[in-house]
Design a protein around this motif. Structure first.
Motif, mmCIF file in Angstrom:
data_model
loop_
_atom_site.group_PDB
_atom_site.id
_atom_site.type_symbol
_atom_site.label_atom_id
_atom_site.label_comp_id
_atom_site.label_asym_id
_atom_site.label_seq_id
_atom_site.Cartn_x
_atom_site.Cartn_y
_atom_site.Cartn_z
ATOM 1 N N GLY A 231 0.836 -1.198 0.000
ATOM 2 C CA GLY A 231 0.000 0.000 0.000
ATOM 3 C C GLY A 231 0.867 1.243 0.000
ATOM 4 N N ILE A 232 0.242 2.391 -0.227
ATOM 5 C CA ILE A 232 0.981 3.654 -0.172
ATOM 6 C C ILE A 232 0.151 4.691 0.580
ATOM 7 C CG2 ILE A 232 2.065 3.156 -2.396
ATOM 8 C CD1 ILE A 232 0.379 5.469 -3.569
ATOM 9 N N SER B 168 6.881 12.715 -3.287
ATOM 10 C CA SER B 168 7.345 11.798 -2.247
ATOM 11 C C SER B 168 6.158 10.965 -1.795
ATOM 12 C CB SER B 168 7.942 12.564 -1.060
ATOM 13 O OG SER B 168 6.972 13.394 -0.454
ATOM 14 N N VAL B 169 6.443 9.754 -1.335
ATOM 15 C CA VAL B 169 5.373 8.855 -0.918
ATOM 16 C C VAL B 169 5.923 7.837 0.071
ATOM 17 C CG1 VAL B 169 5.741 7.142 -2.754
ATOM 18 C CG2 VAL B 169 3.450 7.445 -1.790
ATOM 19 N N HIS B 170 5.064 7.358 0.955
ATOM 20 C CA HIS B 170 5.417 6.274 1.866
ATOM 21 C C HIS B 170 4.882 4.970 1.275
ATOM 22 C CE1 HIS B 170 6.147 8.758 5.759
ATOM 23 N NE2 HIS B 170 6.437 9.459 4.686
ATOM 24 N N VAL B 171 5.758 3.997 1.153
ATOM 25 C CA VAL B 171 5.374 2.699 0.589
ATOM 26 C C VAL B 171 5.418 1.640 1.686
ATOM 27 C CG1 VAL B 171 6.063 0.858 -0.994
ATOM 28 C CG2 VAL B 171 6.118 3.237 -1.755
ATOM 29 N N ALA C 185 7.001 -6.364 6.943
ATOM 30 C CA ALA C 185 8.085 -6.184 7.915
ATOM 31 C C ALA C 185 9.021 -7.388 7.952
ATOM 32 C CB ALA C 185 7.505 -5.924 9.302
ATOM 33 N N LYS C 186 8.545 -8.550 7.525
ATOM 34 C CA LYS C 186 9.380 -9.754 7.545
ATOM 35 C C LYS C 186 10.394 -9.782 6.405
ATOM 36 C CE LYS C 186 6.121 -12.662 7.171
ATOM 37 N NZ LYS C 186 5.447 -13.966 6.995
ATOM 38 N N GLU C 187 10.157 -8.978 5.384
ATOM 39 C CA GLU C 187 11.040 -9.002 4.225
ATOM 40 C C GLU C 187 12.412 -8.442 4.580
ATOM 41 O OE1 GLU C 187 12.340 -10.258 1.399
ATOM 42 O OE2 GLU C 187 10.275 -10.088 0.623
ATOM 43 N N HIS D 52 9.691 6.726 0.950
ATOM 44 C CA HIS D 52 10.004 6.355 2.334
ATOM 45 C C HIS D 52 9.455 4.954 2.580
ATOM 46 C CE1 HIS D 52 10.385 6.618 6.713
ATOM 47 N NE2 HIS D 52 9.142 6.163 6.778
ATOM 48 N N LEU D 53 10.267 4.102 3.144
ATOM 49 C CA LEU D 53 9.889 2.706 3.373
ATOM 50 C C LEU D 53 9.163 2.556 4.706
ATOM 51 C CD1 LEU D 53 10.366 -0.043 1.920
ATOM 52 C CD2 LEU D 53 12.328 -0.355 3.427
ATOM 53 N N ASP D 54 7.969 1.964 4.663
ATOM 54 C CA ASP D 54 7.190 1.712 5.876
ATOM 55 C C ASP D 54 6.939 0.209 6.032
ATOM 56 O OD1 ASP D 54 6.888 4.113 7.109
ATOM 57 O OD2 ASP D 54 4.964 4.604 6.206
ATOM 58 N N PRO D 55 7.691 -0.478 6.911
ATOM 59 C CA PRO D 55 7.424 -1.903 7.141
ATOM 60 C C PRO D 55 6.181 -2.083 8.014
ATOM 61 C CG PRO D 55 9.228 -1.153 8.527
ATOM 62 C CD PRO D 55 8.848 0.012 7.674
ATOM 63 N N ILE D 56 5.318 -3.006 7.648
ATOM 64 C CA ILE D 56 4.120 -3.270 8.449
ATOM 65 C C ILE D 56 4.017 -4.764 8.752
ATOM 66 C CG2 ILE D 56 2.872 -1.287 7.507
ATOM 67 C CD1 ILE D 56 1.288 -3.225 5.777
ATOM 68 N N ILE D 57 3.448 -5.049 9.910
ATOM 69 C CA ILE D 57 3.261 -6.442 10.337
ATOM 70 C C ILE D 57 1.974 -6.979 9.722
ATOM 71 C CG2 ILE D 57 2.853 -7.942 12.322
ATOM 72 C CD1 ILE D 57 4.518 -5.979 13.983
ATOM 73 N N THR D 58 2.066 -8.121 9.077
ATOM 74 C CA THR D 58 0.896 -8.682 8.391
ATOM 75 C C THR D 58 0.470 -10.049 8.925
ATOM 76 O OG1 THR D 58 2.322 -9.698 6.714
ATOM 77 C CG2 THR D 58 1.494 -7.474 6.261
#
Length: 379
Positions: free
Chosen positions: A238-239, A255-258, A262-264, A291-297
């Motif tokens: 997502g962004i 600019s954007v947050h992608v 988080a496991k990657e 900007h990289l945003d790791p998320i827990i899935t």
């Protein structure tokens, strides 16, 4: 050799702009000469006013010619984003010039009503006005075609001005024909009408260019283009926080947050966003910083709370959205940390939004605490 198949290249834009400007100068100067001569000869202030309007259009074309030359200059040490906004500034100068001209013609036309002169009907006048209408219609079609091809606000303004000239000259033609038939001098009144057309044209051009200079919301088409381009990559979940800056026609920095899993591996994710940044610059000409945003899935507890929070946020106001959701678990309570985007159409204050969300989540579970950051939408 210039590649005219790629109209976004600086030199190509300059050549298109030069072509339009030179043709505009020639046509408008010619129209000014014949209309001014005929208007003076037959004592028609409306025709003279229309002639002066053509002269103003020629001046606009001169400014357009200069602006295309300057805006095509490459970026330098003092102007790292390039010089393409010069086109917007030039359009504003043209708009102010047109406004001042319209005001002056308004005064002249009013004096003509107070002290009218006898107008001599002539088929010469009618013929000149018909020729002017045809020439302006051709200029409109010519400039609007080029404006679409190179996405130029200056040429769109020029085209719109030509179309308003068609209406203005048509009014003068109507006055020239009807005044002798009615036995009443419409000349001054139509002159006022022409001046109003001129001023409205100037105001419209000024508004459009000032919007660009002040910074306006990007088009939905551009937002969707960037959104779909980024999301097509495997690994992008997502962004959000998309911000787009315009530094001239088709010159965009964004600019954007992608969001990524988080496991990657961080190096794999970093390579992903590097590829997106490089490819979108090549394919769309957009300078994008990600900007990289790791998320827990894969945590059921976090996923459940994310879903709960999303429902609460939309329940407070359906225009609200959230992102950057994470959970910090504790022995006695858990902190829900997330951002809430409040669009401009939302009537609630930041504090009201935070208070309502916090209260509703507390109603669901008193052991849930919120840490909310307010974001604004720029798209």
């Amino acid at each position: 050799m210039i590649d005219f198949l790629d109209p976004q290249k600086g030199k190509v834009r300059e050549q298109y702009g030069k072509k339009s400007s030179l043709i505009g100068i020639f046509v408008n100067v010619f129209l000014f000469i014949i209309k001014f001569a005929v208007g003076t000869l037959f004592h028609s202030v409306a025709v003279v006013a229309d002639a002066v309007n053509s002269l103003a259009d020629a001046g606009s074309s001169v400014i357009s010619l200069i602006s295309f030359k300057l805006s095509s200059k490459p970026a330098d040490e003092k102007h790292p984003f390039g010089h393409e906004r010069i086109e917007y500034i030039a359009s504003s100068v043209v708009a102010v010039f047109i406004l001042l001209l319209g005001i002056e013609l308004l005064k002249t036309s009013f004096n003509k009503i107070v002290r009218p002169d006898e107008i001599e009907f002539s088929f010469v006048v009618v013929g000149v006005l018909l020729f002017s209408i045809a020439a302006k219609l051709w200029l409109y079609g010519f400039n609007i075609k080029l404006a679409k091809r190179i996405d130029s606000s200056m040429l769109r303004a020029t085209a719109a001005d030509s179309l308003s000239d068609v209406l203005a000259t048509s009014s003068v033609l109507l006055s020239t024909i009807l005044s002798p038939l009615l036995g009443f001098q419409l000349d001054g009144y139509v002159g006022i009408l022409v001046s109003v057309f001129i001023m409205m044209s100037g105001l419209n051009i000024l508004k459009e260019t000032l919007d660009f200079l002040l910074g306006q919301v990007p088009s939905g088409e551009l937002v969707e283009l960037i959104d779909s381009y980024v999301k097509k990559y495997d690994g992008v979940l997502g962004i959000h926080d998309l911000v787009i800056h315009n530094y001239g026609p088709r010159r965009y920095f964004a600019s954007v947050h992608v969001e990524v899993d988080a496991k990657e591996d961080i190096l794999v994710s970093h390579d992903l966003i590097d590829n997106i940044e490089r490819n979108i610059a090549q394919d769309l000409g957009i300078h994008l910083v990600i900007h990289l945003d790791p998320i827990i899935t894969d945590d059921p507890f976090v996923n459940e709370l994310r879903e709960l929070t999303a429902k609460v946020v939309s329940g407070v106001d359906d225009s609200l959205s959230m992102h950057d959701f994470r959970v910090v678990k504790g022995f006695t309570h858990s902190n829900l940390i997330f951002d809430v985007v409040i669009p401009h159409q939302c009537k609630k204050s930041d504090s009201e939004v935070i208070e309502e969300i916090t209260q509703k989540i507390k109603e669901k579970d008193k052991n849930l605490f919120t840490v909310i950051t307010i974001d604004r939408s720029y798209i």
